[in-house]
Write an enzyme that holds these catalytic residues in place. Sequence first.
Site, PDB file in Angstrom:
ATOM      1  N   TYR A  85       0.839  -1.200   0.000  1.00  0.00           N
ATOM      2  CA  TYR A  85       0.000   0.000   0.000  1.00  0.00           C
ATOM      3  C   TYR A  85       0.870   1.244   0.000  1.00  0.00           C
ATOM      4  CZ  TYR A  85      -3.743   3.246   0.798  1.00  0.00           C
ATOM      5  OH  TYR A  85      -4.624   4.277   0.640  1.00  0.00           O
ATOM      6  N   PHE A 137      -7.655  21.190 -24.940  1.00  0.00           N
ATOM      7  CA  PHE A 137      -7.921  19.757 -25.017  1.00  0.00           C
ATOM      8  C   PHE A 137      -9.120  19.483 -24.121  1.00  0.00           C
ATOM      9  CE2 PHE A 137      -7.705  15.274 -24.015  1.00  0.00           C
ATOM     10  CZ  PHE A 137      -7.794  14.797 -25.306  1.00  0.00           C
ATOM     11  N   THR A 138      -9.944  18.528 -24.537  1.00  0.00           N
ATOM     12  CA  THR A 138     -11.243  18.316 -23.895  1.00  0.00           C
ATOM     13  C   THR A 138     -11.162  18.179 -22.370  1.00  0.00           C
ATOM     14  OG1 THR A 138     -10.990  15.982 -24.432  1.00  0.00           O
ATOM     15  CG2 THR A 138     -12.335  17.296 -25.935  1.00  0.00           C
ATOM     16  N   ASP A 228       1.720  20.034 -20.691  1.00  0.00           N
ATOM     17  CA  ASP A 228       1.067  18.740 -20.902  1.00  0.00           C
ATOM     18  C   ASP A 228       2.068  17.910 -21.714  1.00  0.00           C
ATOM     19  OD1 ASP A 228      -0.320  16.539 -21.829  1.00  0.00           O
ATOM     20  OD2 ASP A 228      -2.206  17.619 -22.095  1.00  0.00           O
ATOM     21  N   LYS A 271       0.096   7.312 -23.615  1.00  0.00           N
ATOM     22  CA  LYS A 271       0.493   7.625 -24.994  1.00  0.00           C
ATOM     23  C   LYS A 271       1.985   7.349 -25.145  1.00  0.00           C
ATOM     24  CE  LYS A 271      -3.522  10.010 -24.612  1.00  0.00           C
ATOM     25  NZ  LYS A 271      -4.352   9.969 -23.391  1.00  0.00           N
ATOM     26  N   ARG A 395     -13.439  14.764 -33.975  1.00  0.00           N
ATOM     27  CA  ARG A 395     -12.754  15.856 -33.290  1.00  0.00           C
ATOM     28  C   ARG A 395     -13.240  17.170 -33.898  1.00  0.00           C
ATOM     29  NH1 ARG A 395     -10.285  14.306 -28.600  1.00  0.00           N
ATOM     30  NH2 ARG A 395     -12.526  14.264 -28.493  1.00  0.00           N
ATOM     31  N   PHE A 462     -19.014  14.013 -26.324  1.00  0.00           N
ATOM     32  CA  PHE A 462     -18.609  13.140 -27.432  1.00  0.00           C
ATOM     33  C   PHE A 462     -18.500  11.678 -27.029  1.00  0.00           C
ATOM     34  CE2 PHE A 462     -14.396  12.889 -25.657  1.00  0.00           C
ATOM     35  CZ  PHE A 462     -14.273  14.086 -24.988  1.00  0.00           C
TER      36      PHE A 462
HETATM   37  C1  P70 Z   1      -6.821  10.670 -26.817  1.00  0.00           C
HETATM   38  C2  P70 Z   1      -6.685  10.549 -25.308  1.00  0.00           C
HETATM   39  C3  P70 Z   1      -5.895  12.090 -23.640  1.00  0.00           C
HETATM   40  C4  P70 Z   1      -5.152  13.283 -23.246  1.00  0.00           C
HETATM   41  C5  P70 Z   1      -4.411  14.018 -24.208  1.00  0.00           C
HETATM   42  C6  P70 Z   1      -3.730  15.173 -23.806  1.00  0.00           C
HETATM   43  C7  P70 Z   1      -2.946  15.977 -24.781  1.00  0.00           C
HETATM   44  C8  P70 Z   1      -4.463  14.879 -21.604  1.00  0.00           C
HETATM   45  C9  P70 Z   1      -5.176  13.725 -21.941  1.00  0.00           C
HETATM   46  C10 P70 Z   1      -5.959  13.023 -20.869  1.00  0.00           C
HETATM   47  C11 P70 Z   1      -7.923  10.044 -24.631  1.00  0.00           C
HETATM   48  C12 P70 Z   1      -9.106  10.919 -24.842  1.00  0.00           C
HETATM   49  C13 P70 Z   1      -9.437  11.880 -23.898  1.00  0.00           C
HETATM   50  C14 P70 Z   1     -10.532  12.713 -24.124  1.00  0.00           C
HETATM   51  C15 P70 Z   1     -11.238  12.601 -25.305  1.00  0.00           C
HETATM   52  C16 P70 Z   1     -10.937  11.606 -26.209  1.00  0.00           C
HETATM   53  C17 P70 Z   1      -9.868  10.779 -25.985  1.00  0.00           C
HETATM   54  N1  P70 Z   1      -6.179  11.799 -24.830  1.00  0.00           N
HETATM   55  N2  P70 Z   1      -3.775  15.565 -22.527  1.00  0.00           N
HETATM   56  O1  P70 Z   1      -7.379   9.744 -27.401  1.00  0.00           O
HETATM   57  O2  P70 Z   1      -5.318  11.861 -20.510  1.00  0.00           O
HETATM   58  O3  P70 Z   1      -6.917  10.050 -21.196  1.00  0.00           O
HETATM   59  O4  P70 Z   1      -4.988   9.600 -19.650  1.00  0.00           O
HETATM   60  O5  P70 Z   1      -6.936  10.904 -18.857  1.00  0.00           O
HETATM   61  O6  P70 Z   1      -4.355  13.637 -25.490  1.00  0.00           O
HETATM   62  O7  P70 Z   1      -6.328  11.640 -27.411  1.00  0.00           O
HETATM   63  P1  P70 Z   1      -6.105  10.533 -20.028  1.00  0.00           P
END
Ligand code: P70
Length: 470
Positions: A85, A137-138, A228, A271, A395, A462
Amino acid sequence: MNERIHHTMGQQSGRRSWAEPWKIKMVEPLRMTRRSDREGALAGAGWNTFLLRSDDVYIDLLTDSGTSAMSDRQWAGMMLGDEAYAGSRNFYRLEQAIQRWYGYEHVVPTHQGRGAEHLISQTAIRKGQYVPGNMYFTTTRLHQELAGGIFVDVIADEAHDPADRSPFKGDVDLAKLERLIVEHGATNIAYVSLAATVNMAGGQPVSMANVKALRELCSRNGIRLFLDATRLVENAFFIQEREPGYADRPIAEIAREFCGHTDGAWMSAKKDSLVNIGGWLAVRDRTLFEELRNLVVVYEGLHTYGGLAGRDMEAMAIGIEESMQDDHVRSRIGQVRYLGELLDDWGIPMVQPVGGHAIFLDARAFYPQLSQDQFPAQTLAAELYLDSGIRSMERGVVSAGRDPATGGHHYPRLELTRLTIPRRVYTQAHMDVVAESVKAVYDGRAAARGLKMSYEPRYLRFFQARFEPL
Ligand code: P70
């Protein structure tokens, strides 16, 4: 008699061929489907590729997130998990890897990228502060908004134009940032949120010159600069390729130098770092670290595991080192580029230049007959799936969501469908199948009628929205 002489792809391009710096030890069979199967599956999924079962997918290009193949060394590392732990040996291995390859001193593990985004947003943003970033970013923007921040896009204008071939379309427009600082005052800016590469712009890189200048601007104004680092390794490849003075420098060195200009970073290790799950947050400032380390126990888990198993942290530590090898990165981006060059030669509209992790098809140019309210990029993702069982991701306007102030749709200039290539998973033959399917859908573009949204969830719509054909 057959008079044709076949040529390899390398020969067709007038060069010697290259191949991946790995061989395959284990395979995962794929199910081939018929068009009638896919029609049923897509209707059941509300025309949203996120809602398909992966058993109904042939080539899965939804994302490069957590979908890469681990190496034999990473799998061996999974057997070395110390599932304590507190104080797991694997945490210290991970901490050391981040310190060595990224250069940040204080490390907080998280279950994935958005876990880290949550912690940094809650800690570093005061309600009403602005958070300038090089395109949204989303998940990043949502966490900034949930913390009371106001996201402002300060990316260079070129990033919003799919056809513009500038080499560093991820760069921050420093004049836009300076205007924001003058208008609102430095104390009303929480930090600068810099992504390298920029996912939503098409995997476009940030130059070293830009991050250096950004550092100076931030220091002059007492503003913090957070990175990021999700696809920083791919960004470093583009610096090596395109920026004067970096051609002979290893990718690992370039990545480390880039981080050197920032105050900290968050990471989705799913990634670049070649793992199926994992993330982290790392900073230089001890006081900020104490706060983050305290908050992680509320939302993720103890500060030496952050929601991960010991074995996951071990696989990540090994993956970080593998991800920084020049041969690996060259082959990874080379495969994306191979697909991109085929499509470009055939006149398929897409974001230029091809970025690090994906091909982004320009759905507006595919379907000029559709308005953004008819969801062209969502339509294109659906058509690709119907044609061949390839899964891609919208996207565009669906991903952009709604403006929290007005409640209306955000209408992004970029209306894209992403073909995302997992690392070390698919072969050149898979890429050929994908290219031919994109061509077939492009040839049939005049018949597309678009979609309407029949269900819209509140957050990150989405992922779970449903559609009906018009
Ligand atoms: C994708 C994934 C994640 C991501 C990223 C960047 C530049 C942070 C994150 C978050 C997964 C994804 C996320 C949201 C919508 C669609 C797909 N990207 N910064 O496919 O990381 O997913 O580990 O929480 O690209 O691009 P995590």
